[in-house]
Design an enzyme around this catalytic site. Structure first.
Site, PDB file in Angstrom:
ATOM      1  CE  LYS A  44      47.714  34.681  38.894  1.00 16.17           C
ATOM      2  NZ  LYS A  44      48.024  35.701  37.889  1.00 16.17           N
ATOM      3  NE  ARG A 101      59.534  35.044  64.308  1.00 19.39           N
ATOM      4  CZ  ARG A 101      59.575  36.379  64.409  1.00 19.39           C
ATOM      5  NH1 ARG A 101      58.592  37.120  63.944  1.00 19.39           N
ATOM      6  NH2 ARG A 101      60.589  36.968  64.991  1.00 19.39           N
ATOM      7  CG  ASP A 156      43.942  38.567  31.167  1.00 21.18           C
ATOM      8  OD1 ASP A 156      44.108  39.033  32.318  1.00 21.18           O
ATOM      9  OD2 ASP A 156      44.708  37.730  30.661  1.00 21.18           O
ATOM     10  CD  GLU A 194      41.648  35.101  30.422  1.00 16.29           C
ATOM     11  OE1 GLU A 194      41.586  34.370  31.434  1.00 16.29           O
ATOM     12  OE2 GLU A 194      42.619  35.118  29.656  1.00 16.29           O
ATOM     13  CE  LYS A 225      41.944  32.572  34.330  1.00 15.58           C
ATOM     14  NZ  LYS A 225      42.850  32.409  35.508  1.00 15.58           N
TER      15      LYS A 225
END
Lengths: 279, 279, 279, 279, 279, 279
Positions: free
Chosen positions: E129, E94, E212, E191, E161
């Site tokens: 992510k 598994r 972005d 960004e 960012k």
């Protein structure tokens, strides 16, 4: 893999940074053979402790196992021969002997309980009263001795005890509330202390009823009320000596904290084949 | 910090992913009080188990300790009150009770051994025969009970045993070879089996002589030969019942594997103050 | 096993998820040989670092060790040949070289200290001032260099220092209180700063007296007062250059934080055989 | 969190199971204050070691920090006051002092290097030659001292060294092969040993060129050939004394293994206030 | 070594203490062969999962890999043959299937993205992510599929960012403040959300500009303003279907959280060669 | 405690040694507030991720949870406010958002499955096909969404699958052999592929029968043969769209690997309250 992690921890605990006695006496070329033998009769348990333990310490160790888990041993029986550096043989000895004596003790006690009970319709089970850190191994030893395991952890089966009822209130509501949320692979057991609770548990159709700390007459009465589809477990301070009185009762399980709570290590010994004195 | 790591492991072992019984019965607002009480007389040991254990599970738990390590308890004595979520009280109970019962059992057995011996010139010591994974705590319990600790690990003191001699040959050469290499903070103990070895150990001026498994008459003879500057330890399967016979002998230490090998858990119980039935 | 755990941590620290340089240049079929050689004279220490380190990274690695721990090396000496994937040879190089250079540096410094002192009645010892996380290995290197180890941890020997006395008060009471509670395998050392403390320590018959940061004249005076049965340790900022002045003094141990505090890595290098095999 | 894990390991290494000296002298009610002071001038580094370290040992400890990372200290400066159980103050002292002395030593050496160089167009960088297990902290200390970090691990930047070229062959092909596979956030540095390699690296438009172990005349020649868009790093056994000769050169970075390889611990001391409170 | 640690954790999570089904059906002498085959077309990724996984469970396992990471597979293709105890084959199945299906899914999705984009001047990159605990493996699968990796962690590259700017204020000051402190091996990406930010980032000469969530027309306008020396990354919810529209644009990188956020496991199966019924 | 260990691992994976962007922009005095809000409708799951996660990073963080696990959220709903150092808010954001989006996604998918099925006599269950390393959390999310859990590990319930039978032979013998050895708290489930197996499983009176990958007509036929005392589970590639067809069937459980295999993260966002530009 869990076993290797456990043994690593145990060796680190026992050895520390090095063995100040043997590491100053021998070097890697001093080799010998260690023989593990039985000094007492019982059921052996611990072949993987010997194998994985000495392999962890030195993976060139030669290990020959003569007895397998679950076999009977009698005084004098050779259990294993391990050949390798004297150093490593001596360093690992305490932890390995300690563990196989404990596990063989549990397996032997379990086998004796099964024998004392002498009723193959009733099985002997352990409890959660195992030694912290050793549950996996101690529950294995119970199986090796012919017993079965009660739940492994709090996450794999429901056991509603007196304390739960004391806090929660209604036994039926408790069963209902749990049943609504648990999966279909989980059994529900209820500990009952009196007849009222017994009847409620039967009515709620639980999987297992635990009759805790109850005299034999009351047990005899109560079990007549319980349908076949419900498993009956006796529990509560039962010792090997008590078992014969339950023989023949229409019950399924007797669970004994005793198996892992009063561990009688089985006497095993490690003898070394001495080499000749150095000149 | 080691204690926190050990308790974390023990809780993970016992609880698993969650408590399928209590987590489906109670939520975090259901609070109560758990009282730990003595059901047997003995020496209590485990205040930090209770405190650190419940704090690990929930650091808002309110914990009141009424008995300190080393104090006598008698049946009915309240040991601690813990207040917090029912959930957490129940989840932690098994591990915490299990540990404090074991440790109090060891402390009590040790205290009884000291009492049986009844000779304040001789001290009771443990051995390395502790439960794998629990040595730090079990050796602490021996100290709490009035005993002292033998070496903690293979790295902090030299103990030359029969097996070492069997492999190495000369006892004097073994002592000499080790002494050359070890630091000045390490003591050397030699286990002796016969008078010849005894005389050699005395001649080599070791720190400690262990007389292993020897009858009282022989011991009495031998101790006369040993100078005051050498510590004398008796060892080998000594039980609490045997101790009185050694009273008054000019020896220093009696080491007993028994203390941690035949653990008699002291009976303690956890009682909950039930809340009223929910409507 | 501890060594494997340490090396695993060190490799993870140095490599991270993968080697963005070598893993994009070579694949597992690009094989070569790495030779570790001495570029400086000294005492080698680290054979198990090389062996266990490269085996951890790839257990099919072929490793040939030409020098053993404690042996002298001179510039140009080949220490080890390691054959396997270029990838792995390059990936492990920094950690392994770093460690064996440090350990060989410690062994070499220790050996030089022993030589500078040139008095085989006095031994050189390390202290607890080791690099956090590396104590086991650094203390091993001191032994390899011909020194001995002071206590390994706070749990294996008593050392009553000025701070303890400052807080506790009476030196005698401190010794007495500790002696009552510790086992028979533990030595007691006391650091003394003045003659009054010296006399008290002698009177209390401690195992070891540490004379800390004291001029040679005072030391010479004091050692006359100390009976043979008590071990004498000099300590306090002693450097290799200072050692000759203590030659011939009736002392037992000179402990030097310097050994592990001013680590002079021994210069070793790793050279790769680019293409052809060694003949 | 990594820091807590590291400190936990270091305390376990140093303390073991308990402190056989202080734990037998003091109990939890014996409280005092420890003051950490400077005995040498330099740059302090280690406020979180003090704070997290003592908090780990006892989270009720009161800790007051008077100096922050990166600030100058001179002999006699108070760095921190810590109030709590004597026991814990003494137990944690060695590890904490050891670490902050090392880190302050690195920060101070780095600051001195920056000062010796005295050219704010060129920055001082560390290397991967850090102490195994301590890289995160040592690289932090370099930043605190005014230096910058070279790559943290093998996974965050490409550095093609002589060994890579020796095995792989063409420098251009190596750069090309790597560039094809790596992400856009990764820089490529090439170590060059001769002019031919230099010209190839320039042609391949790498991000950084490392001129390794080269005399100042050659460096002066070579840097004229390198366009502004390529960062120039000098490397190879550079000591603080060498730095002034590079002042004014059109280079960007001087990387020094020295910063973490020849750690000069900054002398700090821990003094205890034996009885009275500070006013 | 990290892979072994991860697989150990995954097996422990899936197996627990033992396999209550297979361990009661088979013993170590019941051996068989397991074949892993493709049921879907795609790019295979996971050879080391199969090899290290089954070797961890039993190092005598015989493992034959027929497909290497990065190779195409089509339904029916045999990927690996593993021979050993049925017990272990079933126990590991598994976790191993689960992992290689996920990784092959990521590799396949990445390869499809590269194909959809069909512009070898622009590369496909992952993001941070990834699935917690699996980043190392998922980023490897992206590389196997022909993509490249964005930064591995927060410590290996700067990405300023919108939130950073929102808190800090000036984009130029932020770049300046960071640039002063970081090493020369670290790239700076910004960004940008509007033209003003774009112009500031260009002026500050950052390494990478991330555009972005911007429409294609605006992108087309903006990229004309950006000099060749600055890498251009598009980002923000881009799916495989969107890719073709970016073909031919003078950009360098398209980063897609999609690759590891919408994992489509590739369908693989494990088939066992059944043995004959026992009598 | 397991949750803390998992989150620690995830943060270490994502952050590495430090955040090279935020740690160079902000210091501990720059504080702000982060608001987590819903951008999509669904069931929230992850309150302890937010609480324990940010508390692990900084235990002075102020955390206010506005939505509890299992509650509905719609776009714009505020889920939590967290106040503390900007640094820490930004550093923890990715891991925490990532986890709560995944868990809320699972809870939402489960709730939708329950709604699609719309038959409160049949429950939706997960399988063992969870993400390696995340099973505890993913199974929790299934419960939060109104589903139930299948077995947690291979050690808590028996599931005899086609492969077991293929290797072992007789289905009855397999059931018998296992039943003899397992405890009374463990249920036995058998996967059946044809009518013969079905009849044998019924005859053996197993606890649960799994009808795997079977068309609705056959299922309808078969369930008529199964007595009420046996739980019926449907399994095998069932998607949310398939569920309505099983409505009204006399079955108990539909298990869906889909729930944890096709994770649709629920869209949540973290918005920061920007502070004013610094001067």
């Amino acid at each position: 893999m869990k076993l290797k992690q456990m043994l690593t921890d145990f060796f680190n605990e026992d050895i520390g940074d090095y063995d100040v006695t043997t590491d100053h006496l021998f070097n890697e070329h001093d080799r010998s053979e260690l023989m593990i033998t039985a000094k007492e009769s019982g059921i052996f348990c611990g072949e993987s402790i010997i194998y994985e333990g000495y392999t962890l310490l030195d993976d060139t160790m030669h290990i020959e196992l003569l007895v397998r888990d679950g076999e009977n041993i009698t005084p004098g029986d050779a259990i294993a021969y391990i050949t390798g550096p004297i150093n490593t043989l001596l360093k690992g000895e305490r932890v390995i002997l300690n563990m196989i004596q404990r596990l063989s003790g549990i397996a032997t006690t379990t086998a004796q309980a099964v024998e004392n009970l002498n009723d193959h319709h009733i099985r002997i089970s352990d409890t959660r009263k195992t030694t912290p850190g050793l549950r996996m191994l101690e529950k294995y030893a119970v199986r090796v001795g012919g017993g079965v395991n009660h739940r492994l952890r709090l996450d794999d089966a429901v056991l509603i005890k007196d304390n739960h009822i004391a806090f929660f209130g209604s036994i039926q509501k408790a069963i209902h509330q749990i049943r609504r949320q648990i999966g279909h692979m989980i059994k529900i057991e209820v500990e009952i202390d009196d007849k009222e609770q017994l009847l409620k548990a039967i009515e709620a159709d639980v999987d297992v009823i635990m009759i805790d700390n109850t005299d034999i007459t009351t047990i005899t009465d109560w079990v007549k009320l319980i349908p076949d589809s419900i498993t009956i477990e006796l529990s509560g301070g039962i010792t090997p000596e008590d078992l014969s009185q339950y023989r023949g009762l229409p019950i399924d399980i007797i669970s004994m904290g005793y198996l892992t709570h009063h561990i009688q290590a089985l006497d095993l010994s490690a003898t070394h084949q001495p080499i000749k004195e150095r000149v």
